[in-house]
Design a protein around this motif. Structure first.
Motif, PDB file in Angstrom:
ATOM      1  N   ASP A   8       3.317   8.041  -7.021  1.00 18.37           N
ATOM      2  CA  ASP A   8       4.336   7.221  -6.371  1.00 18.37           C
ATOM      3  C   ASP A   8       5.249   6.548  -7.401  1.00 18.37           C
ATOM      4  O   ASP A   8       4.775   6.020  -8.408  1.00 18.37           O
ATOM      5  CB  ASP A   8       3.673   6.163  -5.504  1.00 18.37           C
ATOM      6  CG  ASP A   8       2.754   6.769  -4.442  1.00 18.37           C
ATOM      7  OD1 ASP A   8       2.119   7.808  -4.711  1.00 18.37           O
ATOM      8  OD2 ASP A   8       2.678   6.206  -3.341  1.00 18.37           O
ATOM      9  N   ASP A  36       7.054   8.904  -1.937  1.00 19.06           N
ATOM     10  CA  ASP A  36       7.418   7.496  -2.122  1.00 19.06           C
ATOM     11  C   ASP A  36       8.258   7.327  -3.384  1.00 19.06           C
ATOM     12  O   ASP A  36       7.872   6.679  -4.357  1.00 19.06           O
ATOM     13  CB  ASP A  36       6.188   6.584  -2.147  1.00 19.06           C
ATOM     14  CG  ASP A  36       5.691   6.246  -0.749  1.00 19.06           C
ATOM     15  OD1 ASP A  36       6.254   6.780   0.240  1.00 19.06           O
ATOM     16  OD2 ASP A  36       4.752   5.456  -0.634  1.00 19.06           O
ATOM     17  N   GLY A  65       6.798  11.045   1.414  1.00 20.86           N
ATOM     18  CA  GLY A  65       5.944   9.899   1.663  1.00 20.86           C
ATOM     19  C   GLY A  65       6.464   9.067   2.816  1.00 20.86           C
ATOM     20  O   GLY A  65       7.578   9.286   3.317  1.00 20.86           O
ATOM     21  N   ASN A  66       5.699   8.084   3.236  1.00 15.61           N
ATOM     22  CA  ASN A  66       6.109   7.270   4.377  1.00 15.61           C
ATOM     23  C   ASN A  66       7.377   6.465   4.090  1.00 15.61           C
ATOM     24  O   ASN A  66       8.230   6.293   4.982  1.00 15.61           O
ATOM     25  CB  ASN A  66       4.975   6.322   4.789  1.00 15.61           C
ATOM     26  CG  ASN A  66       4.467   5.446   3.671  1.00 15.61           C
ATOM     27  OD1 ASN A  66       4.099   5.929   2.602  1.00 15.61           O
ATOM     28  ND2 ASN A  66       4.427   4.132   3.900  1.00 15.61           N
ATOM     29  N   HIS A 128       0.936  13.396   0.333  1.00 16.16           N
ATOM     30  CA  HIS A 128       1.135  12.005  -0.034  1.00 16.16           C
ATOM     31  C   HIS A 128      -0.082  11.137   0.244  1.00 16.16           C
ATOM     32  O   HIS A 128      -0.513  10.366  -0.617  1.00 16.16           O
ATOM     33  CB  HIS A 128       2.352  11.430   0.700  1.00 16.16           C
ATOM     34  CG  HIS A 128       2.603   9.987   0.387  1.00 16.16           C
ATOM     35  ND1 HIS A 128       2.918   9.551  -0.879  1.00 16.16           N
ATOM     36  CD2 HIS A 128       2.549   8.869   1.168  1.00 16.16           C
ATOM     37  CE1 HIS A 128       3.056   8.233  -0.862  1.00 16.16           C
ATOM     38  NE2 HIS A 128       2.833   7.792   0.353  1.00 16.16           N
ATOM     39  N   ALA A 129      -0.642  11.251   1.448  1.00 16.82           N
ATOM     40  CA  ALA A 129      -1.674  10.294   1.858  1.00 16.82           C
ATOM     41  C   ALA A 129      -3.012  10.954   2.163  1.00 16.82           C
ATOM     42  O   ALA A 129      -4.026  10.658   1.539  1.00 16.82           O
ATOM     43  CB  ALA A 129      -1.191   9.496   3.067  1.00 16.82           C
ATOM     44  N   CYS A 147       1.651  11.458   5.726  1.00 18.76           N
ATOM     45  CA  CYS A 147       2.308  10.354   5.032  1.00 18.76           C
ATOM     46  C   CYS A 147       1.524   9.054   5.091  1.00 18.76           C
ATOM     47  O   CYS A 147       1.765   8.156   4.279  1.00 18.76           O
ATOM     48  CB  CYS A 147       3.678  10.081   5.651  1.00 18.76           C
ATOM     49  SG  CYS A 147       4.890  11.374   5.454  1.00 18.76           S
ATOM     50  N   LEU A 148       0.612   8.934   6.064  1.00 23.23           N
ATOM     51  CA  LEU A 148       0.037   7.625   6.374  1.00 23.23           C
ATOM     52  C   LEU A 148      -1.481   7.530   6.252  1.00 23.23           C
ATOM     53  O   LEU A 148      -2.030   6.437   6.094  1.00 23.23           O
ATOM     54  CB  LEU A 148       0.432   7.225   7.804  1.00 23.23           C
ATOM     55  CG  LEU A 148       1.925   7.024   8.066  1.00 23.23           C
ATOM     56  CD1 LEU A 148       2.183   6.889   9.566  1.00 23.23           C
ATOM     57  CD2 LEU A 148       2.444   5.807   7.319  1.00 23.23           C
ATOM     58  N   ARG A 150      -5.259   7.109   5.448  1.00 19.70           N
ATOM     59  CA  ARG A 150      -6.088   6.596   4.361  1.00 19.70           C
ATOM     60  C   ARG A 150      -7.567   6.964   4.553  1.00 19.70           C
ATOM     61  O   ARG A 150      -8.396   6.663   3.696  1.00 19.70           O
ATOM     62  CB  ARG A 150      -5.951   5.077   4.245  1.00 19.70           C
ATOM     63  CG  ARG A 150      -4.559   4.599   3.887  1.00 19.70           C
ATOM     64  CD  ARG A 150      -4.554   3.127   3.535  1.00 19.70           C
ATOM     65  NE  ARG A 150      -3.236   2.542   3.633  1.00 19.70           N
ATOM     66  CZ  ARG A 150      -2.299   2.565   2.693  1.00 19.70           C
ATOM     67  NH1 ARG A 150      -2.570   3.154   1.530  1.00 19.70           N
ATOM     68  NH2 ARG A 150      -1.127   1.993   2.870  1.00 19.70           N
ATOM     69  N   HIS A 184      -0.272   7.238  -2.297  1.00 15.93           N
ATOM     70  CA  HIS A 184      -0.229   6.343  -1.134  1.00 15.93           C
ATOM     71  C   HIS A 184      -1.087   5.087  -1.277  1.00 15.93           C
ATOM     72  O   HIS A 184      -0.619   3.991  -0.993  1.00 15.93           O
ATOM     73  CB  HIS A 184      -0.610   7.105   0.138  1.00 15.93           C
ATOM     74  CG  HIS A 184      -0.398   6.324   1.403  1.00 15.93           C
ATOM     75  ND1 HIS A 184       0.813   5.749   1.732  1.00 15.93           N
ATOM     76  CD2 HIS A 184      -1.248   6.028   2.421  1.00 15.93           C
ATOM     77  CE1 HIS A 184       0.705   5.153   2.911  1.00 15.93           C
ATOM     78  NE2 HIS A 184      -0.530   5.293   3.353  1.00 15.93           N
ATOM     79  N   THR A 185      -2.340   5.213  -1.662  1.00 14.90           N
ATOM     80  CA  THR A 185      -3.222   4.051  -1.796  1.00 14.90           C
ATOM     81  C   THR A 185      -3.434   3.761  -3.276  1.00 14.90           C
ATOM     82  O   THR A 185      -4.096   4.541  -3.963  1.00 14.90           O
ATOM     83  CB  THR A 185      -4.577   4.300  -1.114  1.00 14.90           C
ATOM     84  OG1 THR A 185      -4.373   4.652   0.257  1.00 14.90           O
ATOM     85  CG2 THR A 185      -5.438   3.054  -1.185  1.00 14.90           C
ATOM     86  N   ASP A 205      -1.893   7.597  -7.424  1.00 13.92           N
ATOM     87  CA  ASP A 205      -1.027   6.438  -7.216  1.00 13.92           C
ATOM     88  C   ASP A 205      -1.640   5.265  -7.974  1.00 13.92           C
ATOM     89  O   ASP A 205      -2.648   4.692  -7.543  1.00 13.92           O
ATOM     90  CB  ASP A 205      -0.914   6.109  -5.728  1.00 13.92           C
ATOM     91  CG  ASP A 205      -0.081   4.847  -5.474  1.00 13.92           C
ATOM     92  OD1 ASP A 205       0.423   4.255  -6.454  1.00 13.92           O
ATOM     93  OD2 ASP A 205       0.045   4.448  -4.314  1.00 13.92           O
TER      94      ASP A 205
END
Length: 241
Positions: A8, A36, A65-66, A128-129, A147-148, A150, A184-185, A205
């Motif tokens: 990211d 992101d 990414g989101n 991404h996620a 994208c989201l 976790r 993402h995280t 990330d």
């Protein structure tokens, strides 16, 4: 040919430049960007411009990414999502102040052409996620999950590392792929400033949106390259606190 993945970025052009300089990219190299690209530091539009230029000389894959979804919506429809505005969108909008309509449209095309995930010839997955389907990404019912999500990351955190991959106790989501790379995280949420590898999952990330760094990793050798901490590169800014 070398293949790198870069985590990211969140508008941190100065940090991205540091990482790219360390990679010393050359003909035949490939770079997979994990999403992101915007929201956080003050140079989101400039990051996108740099990535567009880079893609003209180096083989690049751009995963969405989101935050990129939100920015794309704004560029396309002039829609300002309230959550986006509070989590870096304001800074992204300001970064576009000196960009023409034509330039913004070029950036919109860049966002629209991003992929939700990338699967390479060695069965290594990049997204991404995360994803939720036990049958793999191709069976995921809702692409926004990429994208989201976790839960993939949280599942690996809770895993007993002694479980053998060839047993029925090993998570099916992990069995589909040789390796999985995500962002993402932030790993810095867990007090770790470097990429984290659990089972066959790699989280790269390293908190660039906040007080961490941007990371690039050679996916064959696992050597990684990092920028300085972002607050030191943008001393007059807060990032996403």
């Amino acid at each position: 040919m070398r293949t790198f993945a870069i985590g990211d970025i969140h508008g941190g052009l100065r940090a991205l430049t540091q990482v790219l300089n360390q990679l010393e990219l050359k003909d035949g190299d490939k770079v997979i960007f994990m999403g992101d690209y915007v929201d956080g530091w003050s140079e989101s539009a400039q990051v996108v411009e740099t990535l567009i230029d880079l893609s003209k000389i180096i083989d690049c894959v751009f995963i969405k990414g989101n935050h990129d979804v939100w920015c794309e919506d704004w560029l396309k429809n002039d829609t300002v999502n309230p959550s986006w505005y509070m989590h870096g969108g304001k800074e992204t909008m300001e970064s576009y102040n000196d960009f023409s309509i034509a330039e913004k449209n070029e950036h919109l095309t860049f966002f629209e052409n991003m992929t939700m995930y990338h699967l390479d010839d060695e069965n290594r997955l990049f997204l991404h996620a995360g994803f939720t389907s036990m049958h793999g990404v191709e069976k995921e019912p809702f692409q926004k999950t990429f994208c989201l999500d976790r839960t993939l990351w949280e599942m690996t955190l809770a895993m007993d590392q002694k479980i053998a991959k060839d047993t029925s106790f090993y998570p099916k989501r992990l069995q589909h792929y040789k390796e999985i790379y995500i962002g993402h995280t932030p790993t810095t949420n867990y007090g770790i400033p470097t990429p984290v590898n659990i089972a066959n999952l790699w989280n790269i990330d390293t908190g660039a949106a906040f007080k961490g760094k941007i990371t690039g990793i050679n996916i064959d050798t696992k050597a990684y390259f990092q920028s300085d901490n972002l607050p030191g590169l943008y001393p007059d800014e807060k990032g996403r606190n």
